[in-house]
Design a protein around this motif. Structure first.
Motif, PDB file in Angstrom:
ATOM      1  N   TYR A 173     -44.678  41.639  75.042  1.00 32.95           N
ATOM      2  CA  TYR A 173     -45.464  42.180  73.931  1.00 32.95           C
ATOM      3  C   TYR A 173     -45.021  43.594  73.591  1.00 32.95           C
ATOM      4  O   TYR A 173     -44.760  43.917  72.416  1.00 32.95           O
ATOM      5  CB  TYR A 173     -46.951  42.171  74.302  1.00 32.95           C
ATOM      6  CG  TYR A 173     -47.862  42.733  73.248  1.00 32.95           C
ATOM      7  CD1 TYR A 173     -48.315  41.955  72.192  1.00 32.95           C
ATOM      8  CD2 TYR A 173     -48.276  44.066  73.319  1.00 32.95           C
ATOM      9  CE1 TYR A 173     -49.156  42.478  71.225  1.00 32.95           C
ATOM     10  CE2 TYR A 173     -49.112  44.602  72.353  1.00 32.95           C
ATOM     11  CZ  TYR A 173     -49.549  43.798  71.315  1.00 32.95           C
ATOM     12  OH  TYR A 173     -50.378  44.329  70.351  1.00 32.95           O
ATOM     13  N   TYR A 174     -44.902  44.456  74.594  1.00 35.02           N
ATOM     14  CA  TYR A 174     -44.570  45.850  74.313  1.00 35.02           C
ATOM     15  C   TYR A 174     -43.082  46.034  74.020  1.00 35.02           C
ATOM     16  O   TYR A 174     -42.710  46.967  73.295  1.00 35.02           O
ATOM     17  CB  TYR A 174     -45.018  46.733  75.469  1.00 35.02           C
ATOM     18  CG  TYR A 174     -46.518  46.926  75.483  1.00 35.02           C
ATOM     19  CD1 TYR A 174     -47.137  47.736  74.539  1.00 35.02           C
ATOM     20  CD2 TYR A 174     -47.314  46.267  76.409  1.00 35.02           C
ATOM     21  CE1 TYR A 174     -48.515  47.898  74.531  1.00 35.02           C
ATOM     22  CE2 TYR A 174     -48.691  46.425  76.413  1.00 35.02           C
ATOM     23  CZ  TYR A 174     -49.286  47.235  75.464  1.00 35.02           C
ATOM     24  OH  TYR A 174     -50.642  47.392  75.449  1.00 35.02           O
ATOM     25  N   ARG A 175     -42.232  45.172  74.561  1.00 30.54           N
ATOM     26  CA  ARG A 175     -40.824  45.239  74.176  1.00 30.54           C
ATOM     27  C   ARG A 175     -40.659  44.908  72.697  1.00 30.54           C
ATOM     28  O   ARG A 175     -39.835  45.514  72.009  1.00 30.54           O
ATOM     29  CB  ARG A 175     -39.998  44.287  75.033  1.00 30.54           C
ATOM     30  CG  ARG A 175     -39.887  44.684  76.503  1.00 30.54           C
ATOM     31  CD  ARG A 175     -39.225  46.018  76.660  1.00 30.54           C
ATOM     32  NE  ARG A 175     -39.187  46.429  78.069  1.00 30.54           N
ATOM     33  CZ  ARG A 175     -38.734  47.598  78.498  1.00 30.54           C
ATOM     34  NH1 ARG A 175     -38.283  48.483  77.620  1.00 30.54           N
ATOM     35  NH2 ARG A 175     -38.739  47.897  79.773  1.00 30.54           N
ATOM     36  N   GLN A 177     -42.941  45.548  70.455  1.00 29.64           N
ATOM     37  CA  GLN A 177     -43.442  46.722  69.747  1.00 29.64           C
ATOM     38  C   GLN A 177     -42.384  47.817  69.679  1.00 29.64           C
ATOM     39  O   GLN A 177     -42.236  48.501  68.653  1.00 29.64           O
ATOM     40  CB  GLN A 177     -44.703  47.248  70.453  1.00 29.64           C
ATOM     41  CG  GLN A 177     -45.854  46.265  70.504  1.00 29.64           C
ATOM     42  CD  GLN A 177     -46.402  45.933  69.133  1.00 29.64           C
ATOM     43  OE1 GLN A 177     -46.585  46.828  68.305  1.00 29.64           O
ATOM     44  NE2 GLN A 177     -46.670  44.670  68.882  1.00 29.64           N
ATOM     45  N   LEU A 424     -46.287  54.444  73.364  1.00 25.29           N
ATOM     46  CA  LEU A 424     -46.114  53.013  73.605  1.00 25.29           C
ATOM     47  C   LEU A 424     -45.700  52.749  75.049  1.00 25.29           C
ATOM     48  O   LEU A 424     -46.148  51.782  75.675  1.00 25.29           O
ATOM     49  CB  LEU A 424     -45.079  52.463  72.633  1.00 25.29           C
ATOM     50  CG  LEU A 424     -45.074  50.949  72.374  1.00 25.29           C
ATOM     51  CD1 LEU A 424     -46.428  50.476  71.886  1.00 25.29           C
ATOM     52  CD2 LEU A 424     -43.991  50.602  71.365  1.00 25.29           C
ATOM     53  N   ARG A 425     -44.851  53.618  75.591  1.00 26.78           N
ATOM     54  CA  ARG A 425     -44.441  53.457  76.986  1.00 26.78           C
ATOM     55  C   ARG A 425     -45.627  53.635  77.930  1.00 26.78           C
ATOM     56  O   ARG A 425     -45.804  52.869  78.881  1.00 26.78           O
ATOM     57  CB  ARG A 425     -43.356  54.471  77.322  1.00 26.78           C
ATOM     58  CG  ARG A 425     -42.765  54.307  78.729  1.00 26.78           C
ATOM     59  CD  ARG A 425     -42.017  55.539  79.168  1.00 26.78           C
ATOM     60  NE  ARG A 425     -42.889  56.694  79.284  1.00 26.78           N
ATOM     61  CZ  ARG A 425     -43.673  56.900  80.344  1.00 26.78           C
ATOM     62  NH1 ARG A 425     -43.704  56.028  81.339  1.00 26.78           N
ATOM     63  NH2 ARG A 425     -44.438  57.966  80.397  1.00 26.78           N
ATOM     64  N   GLU A 427     -48.766  53.158  77.193  1.00 31.83           N
ATOM     65  CA  GLU A 427     -49.651  52.002  77.022  1.00 31.83           C
ATOM     66  C   GLU A 427     -49.109  50.781  77.760  1.00 31.83           C
ATOM     67  O   GLU A 427     -49.878  50.003  78.344  1.00 31.83           O
ATOM     68  CB  GLU A 427     -49.813  51.688  75.539  1.00 31.83           C
ATOM     69  CG  GLU A 427     -50.837  50.593  75.272  1.00 31.83           C
ATOM     70  CD  GLU A 427     -51.047  50.350  73.798  1.00 31.83           C
ATOM     71  OE1 GLU A 427     -51.858  49.461  73.458  1.00 31.83           O
ATOM     72  OE2 GLU A 427     -50.400  51.032  72.985  1.00 31.83           O
ATOM     73  N   MET A 428     -47.788  50.592  77.772  1.00 33.68           N
ATOM     74  CA  MET A 428     -47.202  49.476  78.506  1.00 33.68           C
ATOM     75  C   MET A 428     -47.439  49.635  80.011  1.00 33.68           C
ATOM     76  O   MET A 428     -47.781  48.670  80.703  1.00 33.68           O
ATOM     77  CB  MET A 428     -45.700  49.392  78.216  1.00 33.68           C
ATOM     78  CG  MET A 428     -44.990  48.250  78.925  1.00 33.68           C
ATOM     79  SD  MET A 428     -43.305  47.963  78.300  1.00 33.68           S
ATOM     80  CE  MET A 428     -42.557  49.547  78.652  1.00 33.68           C
TER      81      MET A 428
END
Length: 466
Positions: A173-175, A177, A424-425, A427-428
């Motif tokens: 999911y975050y990759r 994003q 974002l990092r 949050e991941m």
């Protein structure tokens, strides 16, 4: 060396320099950059208005992983085998039937005759070993504890499966994003090239700014290739758990700001950790074995009944026999075995206590980092990202007014994007910690349903868990 310019571009350059004044040219460059920045800011805040019909949510991924798992079915089979053995261990040993011919002559006039010699007997016997009820109960209880161990191992497998599946889901999911954010960054960097080139052709900027803009795009494309490779690896890891569903569009991420681990007393919750429960069940097995060893100090006894038939001229005979093992050296045999089992039980208890401390410390560390990251995410949302956006707008306003350079605008925008990537990092990382805490211990209702209704063995058409 100046950049090569085609005939059409040369004519456009002459037109720009002859028709538009430098102030108008600067305003056009600023307008172009402002439009691009506005589109990028809108893309950062706009939520999708439609949801794909078939999306892979986290809950759907967990259910798919559990349905595909052979590890859970293996533990169900182990528990069933142990309970079947418990029933067998609670029964008496099978009686032994014996057939024999005794005192058969092998020479002389009556050799190999079964009836002429009065000592020759054809016998049939039955022997039964009588195991005390307490010993049989102890042996059955040992296998029951093994069944409990298999069920505890299943709960542990379930917790690990859910945690690993959630981690793989969040990773993909975050990759995605990150790739989307870098793609938008590349589109905005392409506008930098146009703006820098327009300013240079208008004589209001340096040629170095054009090369700087092109270098920025090249660096972003390199980061996109790296991020895309990470996304592909994340999809492969998710496929290990959910199979072909790994390539489906992902649904919305669940909220990661709450977890049961933070709402309960941690020491009490850790006591129900699957690893701790498994260690406790193994300790119970060893203690059951110690109980069996204690019961073995009382010897079993056997009874035999034999009927012997002789010739018609002789009477038939019946024999009775009772046999009991002589435990003449209990202090060096039975007592030693009991002491060994008790020592193993103490070893299992000490290992369980040590594992409890380790899991408690590890979970406290996870909670501390998770809470800290939530606060950091709040700081990014409340101050860092808004301030980075204000800096970009201020640099753009200065450039429009002729008080700033284009490089300052580009640097401010890069800083804003780097700030969003860092958020974002974080949050991941927070989502990974949330998965560790959320699936640390399966829900009590799920554990109860697992014990009450074990799953059937997967069919051959299902892909095994690798």
């Amino acid at each position: 060396m100046p950049l090569p310019i085609s005939g059409a571009r040369a004519r456009a350059r002459r037109t720009n320099t002859s028709v538009f004044r430098p102030g108008v040219q600067r305003s056009l460059c600023a307008l172009l950059l402002a439009v691009g920045l506005s589109n990028w800011a809108t893309a950062q805040t706009t939520e999708p208005t439609t949801t794909p019909a078939q999306t892979l949510t986290l809950q759907a991924a967990l259910q798919a992983a559990q349905a595909r798992s052979y590890a859970l079915a293996a533990q169900d089979a182990a528990a069933l085998a142990a309970r079947e053995m418990a029933v067998a261990a609670g029964r008496l040993p099978d009686p032994m039937l014996s057939l024999s011919v005794d005192n058969l002559p092998v020479d002389g006039p009556m050799r190999f005759s079964l009836t002429e010699d009065f000592m020759t007997m054809r016998s049939v016997g039955l022997t039964q070993t009588f195991v005390r009820e307490g010993k049989r109960r102890a042996r059955a209880a040992r296998f029951e504890r093994e069944a409990d161990t298999a069920e505890a191992a299943r709960v542990m497998q379930l917790a690990e499966l859910r945690r690993d599946t959630a981690l793989a889901w969040f990773e993909r999911y975050y990759r995605q994003q990150i790739v989307a954010l870098l793609t938008r960054q590349r589109e905005e960097a392409a506008l930098q090239i146009e703006a820098a080139d327009a300013a240079w052709r208008a004589g209001r900027g340096a040629q170095a700014e054009v090369f700087m803009a092109r270098s920025a795009v090249a660096r972003i494309e390199d980061r996109i290739r790296e991020a895309t490779a990470h996304e592909a690896n994340a999809t492969t890891q998710l496929a290990r758990w959910v199979g072909e569903l790994a390539t489906a569009p992902l649904g919305e991420a669940p909220p990661i700001g709450r977890t049961p681990a933070a709402a309960h007393h941690l020491a009490e919750r850790i006591a129900h950790h699957p690893d701790i429960a498994l260690m406790a069940s193994k300790e119970a097995v060893v203690r059951a074995e110690a109980d069996v060893a204690r019961q073995d100090k009382r010897a079993d006894w056997s009874a035999s009944l034999m009927y012997s038939r002789r010739g018609d001229a002789f009477s038939n005979m019946v024999s009775f026999a009772v046999s009991v093992p002589l435990q003449w050296d209990q202090k060096n045999r039975q007592d030693r075995e009991l002491a060994a089992r008790l020592a193993q039980a103490e070893q299992a208890r000490a290992e369980r206590e040590e594992m409890t401390r380790a899991h408690l410390a590890e979970t406290e560390r996870w909670l501390t980092i998770w809470r800290s990251n939530l606060e950091r995410l709040g700081d990014y949302d409340d101050s860092l990202i808004p301030l980075a956006g204000e800096r970009t707008r201020a640099a753009l306003a200065a450039y429009r007014g002729g008080q700033g350079a284009l490089a300052a605008v580009l640097e401010a925008r890069r800083t804003e994007i780097d700030t969003r990537l860092e958020r974002l990092r974080i949050e991941m990382e927070t989502a990974a910690l949330w998965a560790e805490l959320e699936y640390l211990i399966p829900a009590d209702a799920e554990i109860g349903s697992i014990a009450a209704a074990p799953q059937a063995l997967p069919t051959d058409t299902q892909e095994p868990q690798r």
